[in-house]
Enzyme design. Structure first.
Site: not given
Ligand code: SAH
Length: 218
Positions: A67
């Protein structure tokens, strides 16, 4: 390859990033300090060595992103983290947000549905500095009933609706920060679980997250 060196140049770029994030309206000094303390370039491939300090999201593989620092700061600020609080994060991704929460003194339980991203964090040596983060591979829609209740829940993917099971896993008085919307753009919401189970909803700015997807991906 991940970079392992945190140079004066990186530290300087980080200070500038903190000022950019502050300039966009983040006022919580603990959150700004966390951004100042965490080498964001460690969380990305060395190809992003300097870009890591731009206020932008970047690819981390599997079609997912780390993010934008402003977004991480925004969600962290809305969570009003206090030391030793138990936080559930959905969407570990790069683990950057989880480390920001750990720097704020939280006990972090974070879930990722993409097996490859979960495995990548197992081999990420820097995370050994943060024993207060526990990593789980699974479907965030299910939460972690065994570890519930949580003081706060943070969702870092776009949810079409508020996931009911995660509300169930919140303490009374607890808060969830979640980008809600089925399209390209979501509204950041903060849901507070009141005495008796009623929900208070506050609506904040617009953001654009990758979608929250049901089930896990091997
Ligand atoms: N917090 C992360 C943001 C990653 S983007 C950071 O700081 O880098 C969002 C993430 O949510 C992705 O890696 C995606 O695979 C995950 N995601 C999406 N749906 C999900 C679910 N149902 N359970 C767990 N993770 C999920």
């Amino acid at each position: 390859m991940r970079p392992i060196e945190d140079t004066y140049r990186h530290k300087g770029l980080r200070k500038k990033l903190v000022e950019v994030v502050r300039g966009k309206g983040i006022t919580n000094e603990d959150v700004l300090n966390a951004i100042n303390n965490i080498p964001r370039h460690f969380f990305l491939d060395s190809a992003f060595d300097e870009l890591a300090y731009e206020d932008r999201a970047f690819p981390i593989g599997e079609g997912q992103t780390i993010s934008q620092p402003y977004t991480v700061a925004y969600q962290s600020q809305l969570l009003e983290i206090k030391k030793f609080e138990k936080i559930l994060e959905i969407g570990t991704g790069s683990a950057y947000q989880a480390v920001v929460l750990a720097e704020l003194g939280a006990q972090v339980y974070t879930i990722e549905r993409q097996k490859k991203l979960f495995e990548a964090n197992k081999g990420f040596a820097f995370l050994k500095k943060y024993p207060t983060i526990k990593f789980f591979y699974g479907d965030g829609y299910e939460g972690l009933p065994t570890f519930a209740p949580f003081d706060k829940v943070i969702i870092t993917a776009a949810a079409p609706d508020i996931p009911v099971k995660l509300i169930d896993q919140l303490k009374t008085g607890g808060m969830m920060v979640i980008p809600v919307g089925a399209g390209e753009v979501q509204l950041m919401k903060r849901i507070t679980k009141l005495e008796g189970g009623a929900l208070k909803e506050e609506v904040f700015d617009r953001f654009s997250f990758v979608p929250m997807i049901e089930g896990k991906n091997s």
